[in-house]
Enzyme design. Structure first.
Site, PDB file in Angstrom:
ATOM      1  N   TYR A  52       0.830  -1.215   0.000  1.00  0.00           N
ATOM      2  CA  TYR A  52       0.000   0.000   0.000  1.00  0.00           C
ATOM      3  C   TYR A  52       0.864   1.266   0.000  1.00  0.00           C
ATOM      4  CZ  TYR A  52      -3.571  -3.360   1.655  1.00  0.00           C
ATOM      5  OH  TYR A  52      -4.396  -4.451   1.817  1.00  0.00           O
ATOM      6  N   SER A 200     -12.399  -5.702   1.890  1.00  0.00           N
ATOM      7  CA  SER A 200     -13.392  -5.087   0.995  1.00  0.00           C
ATOM      8  C   SER A 200     -14.819  -5.389   1.460  1.00  0.00           C
ATOM      9  CB  SER A 200     -13.190  -5.539  -0.451  1.00  0.00           C
ATOM     10  OG  SER A 200     -11.870  -5.290  -0.887  1.00  0.00           O
TER      11      SER A 200
HETATM   12  N1  NAP Z   1      -5.315  -8.546   1.536  1.00  0.00           N
HETATM   13  C1  NAP Z   1      -5.726  -8.016   0.407  1.00  0.00           C
HETATM   14  O1  NAP Z   1      -5.360  -8.457  -0.695  1.00  0.00           O
HETATM   15  C2  NAP Z   1      -6.673  -6.872   0.462  1.00  0.00           C
HETATM   16  C3  NAP Z   1      -7.346  -6.467  -0.711  1.00  0.00           C
HETATM   17  C4  NAP Z   1      -8.256  -5.417  -0.603  1.00  0.00           C
HETATM   18  C5  NAP Z   1      -8.455  -4.797   0.609  1.00  0.00           C
HETATM   19  N2  NAP Z   1      -7.761  -5.178   1.725  1.00  0.00           N
HETATM   20  C6  NAP Z   1      -7.940  -4.498   3.037  1.00  0.00           C
HETATM   21  O2  NAP Z   1      -9.329  -4.306   3.286  1.00  0.00           O
HETATM   22  C7  NAP Z   1      -9.587  -2.911   3.412  1.00  0.00           C
HETATM   23  C8  NAP Z   1     -10.980  -2.549   2.934  1.00  0.00           C
HETATM   24  O3  NAP Z   1     -11.204  -2.918   1.596  1.00  0.00           O
HETATM   25  P1  NAP Z   1     -11.338  -1.838   0.416  1.00  0.00           P
HETATM   26  O4  NAP Z   1     -10.383  -0.742   0.648  1.00  0.00           O
HETATM   27  O5  NAP Z   1     -11.279  -2.633  -0.831  1.00  0.00           O
HETATM   28  O6  NAP Z   1     -12.785  -1.238   0.491  1.00  0.00           O
HETATM   29  P2  NAP Z   1     -14.113  -1.195   1.398  1.00  0.00           P
HETATM   30  O7  NAP Z   1     -13.783  -0.962   2.815  1.00  0.00           O
HETATM   31  O8  NAP Z   1     -14.962  -2.342   1.007  1.00  0.00           O
HETATM   32  O9  NAP Z   1     -14.771   0.136   0.770  1.00  0.00           O
HETATM   33  C9  NAP Z   1     -14.089   1.346   0.814  1.00  0.00           C
HETATM   34  C10 NAP Z   1     -14.835   2.364  -0.044  1.00  0.00           C
HETATM   35  O10 NAP Z   1     -16.104   2.627   0.556  1.00  0.00           O
HETATM   36  C11 NAP Z   1     -16.196   4.010   0.895  1.00  0.00           C
HETATM   37  N3  NAP Z   1     -16.862   4.111   2.201  1.00  0.00           N
HETATM   38  C12 NAP Z   1     -16.430   3.574   3.370  1.00  0.00           C
HETATM   39  N4  NAP Z   1     -17.322   3.809   4.354  1.00  0.00           N
HETATM   40  C13 NAP Z   1     -18.333   4.518   3.806  1.00  0.00           C
HETATM   41  C14 NAP Z   1     -19.528   5.079   4.340  1.00  0.00           C
HETATM   42  N5  NAP Z   1     -19.871   4.905   5.616  1.00  0.00           N
HETATM   43  N6  NAP Z   1     -20.338   5.749   3.488  1.00  0.00           N
HETATM   44  C15 NAP Z   1     -20.010   5.888   2.170  1.00  0.00           C
HETATM   45  N7  NAP Z   1     -18.888   5.397   1.625  1.00  0.00           N
HETATM   46  C16 NAP Z   1     -18.051   4.712   2.435  1.00  0.00           C
HETATM   47  C17 NAP Z   1     -14.773   4.516   0.958  1.00  0.00           C
HETATM   48  O11 NAP Z   1     -14.762   5.904   0.679  1.00  0.00           O
HETATM   49  P3  NAP Z   1     -13.581   6.918   1.093  1.00  0.00           P
HETATM   50  O12 NAP Z   1     -12.321   6.110   1.185  1.00  0.00           O
HETATM   51  O13 NAP Z   1     -13.584   7.907  -0.028  1.00  0.00           O
HETATM   52  O14 NAP Z   1     -13.930   7.547   2.386  1.00  0.00           O
HETATM   53  C18 NAP Z   1     -14.118   3.687  -0.135  1.00  0.00           C
HETATM   54  O15 NAP Z   1     -14.378   4.217  -1.418  1.00  0.00           O
HETATM   55  C19 NAP Z   1      -8.453  -2.299   2.601  1.00  0.00           C
HETATM   56  O16 NAP Z   1      -8.330  -0.906   2.832  1.00  0.00           O
HETATM   57  C20 NAP Z   1      -7.288  -3.129   3.026  1.00  0.00           C
HETATM   58  O17 NAP Z   1      -6.845  -2.742   4.307  1.00  0.00           O
HETATM   59  C21 NAP Z   1      -6.895  -6.210   1.662  1.00  0.00           C
END
Ligand code: NAP
Length: 272
Positions: A52, A200
């Protein structure tokens, strides 16, 4: 007791806060502010990765919060493309240096194969993952990681490691959200004392416009994001929602409600 004060317990007895804060796609220069916002909102669990490119900002944010190091559970990951023992050893040292920490709470192999070969590349990287895992076991033995695990591993990837290891993986961080729940993999992990972390949980934002989830949320006065996070918890997984907005970061902790079996069935029936 609310979710923010609840924990899962890993197989080695280490406790891990039930809600984690995601930082993928949070730029390094915004990571400190996002992490401080999360810690102010009551999260005590932050998920980052070398991949990241924000470990320095995450570490800075934790220090700036004023919380003692042991009050925050920190996860990082050995990059997916680093598939030798030497590369993994160097990656672990580099992550600790970037975070400016003597240890992390959970250290993961980010993926079983380099990203361009995920998920279906023909080479399974079985021998390579055993070598990388040895580096994680050594970090665990040396106190550089309080627990160790994997990410994006399917059952065959896990069984390869467990067949050759001394310390079995304690967690598997996988894509898990409404419409994409990998039930066989989750059942396997849960039957083998491997905590499933749901990455996610809001589908990287793709679920935000889903009318069915919105309708379910209305019954509880909850947003789509809150229903998504709650759904992951109801399934016994540990959600890792990400946001860079203070209001969303705080709202995503307001999830102390229970989805009825009927609503869970409605959500279970959704497909991507
Ligand atoms: N191990 C892996 O391969 C892997 C892969 C993917 C993710 N991850 C981990 O999992 C975490 C979460 O997954 P992700 O980043 O894919 O996405 P997510 O948490 O499923 O969704 C994040 C998105 O939703 C928006 N959001 C969050 N809360 C909200 C709310 N209450 N109202 C409206 N919009 C909202 C965020 O907006 P804003 O950011 O603009 O506020 C962002 O665009 C990652 O950050 C990472 O730490 C790990």
């Amino acid at each position: 007791m609310g979710v923010l004060s609840e924990h899962f317990t890993l197989v080695n007895g280490v406790t891990i806060p039930k809600l984690g804060f995601g930082t993928w796609q949070t730029p390094n220069d915004g990571a400190s502010a996002a992490v401080q916002s999360a810690l102010r909102a009551g999260y005590t669990h932050i998920d980052t990765a070398r991949g990241y490119e924000n470990e320095a900002g995450v570490g800075a944010g934790i220090r700036a919060s004023g919380l003692p190091r042991d009050a925050v559970f920190v996860t990082t990951k050995v990059p997916a493309q680093m598939k030798s023992y030497d590369e993994a050893k160097a990656a672990i040292a580099r992550s600790l240096a970037e975070l400016q920490m003597a240890s992390v709470d959970l250290l993961l192999i980010h993926a079983p194969k380099p990203w361009p070969e995920m998920p279906d590349g023909p080479h399974p990287y079985f021998e390579e993952n055993v070598a990388v895992w040895r580096a994680l076991e050594e970090a665990y033995a040396a106190g550089q990681a309080r627990s160790i695990g994997v990410s994006n591993f399917q059952i065959a990837d896990i069984e390869n490691v467990t067949a050759h290891c001394t310390v079995a993986p304690m967690a598997n961080q996988i894509r898990f959200h409404i419409g994409y729940t990998q039930p066989d993999l989750v059942a396997y992990c849960q039957a083998h004392n491997i905590l499933v972390e749901a990455y996610s949980p809001i589908g990287t934002g793709r679920l935000l416009g889903n009318a069915t989830i919105a309708q379910v949320g209305e019954k509880y006065g909850k947003s789509v994001a809150q229903v998504c996070i709650r759904y992951a918890l109801e399934k016994g997984t540990l959600p890792l929602p990400k946001s860079v907005h203070d209001a969303y970061i705080a709202a995503n902790t307001d999830i102390d409600f229970e989805l009825t079996p009927a609503d869970m069935a409605t959500l279970d029936a959704l497909t991507e």
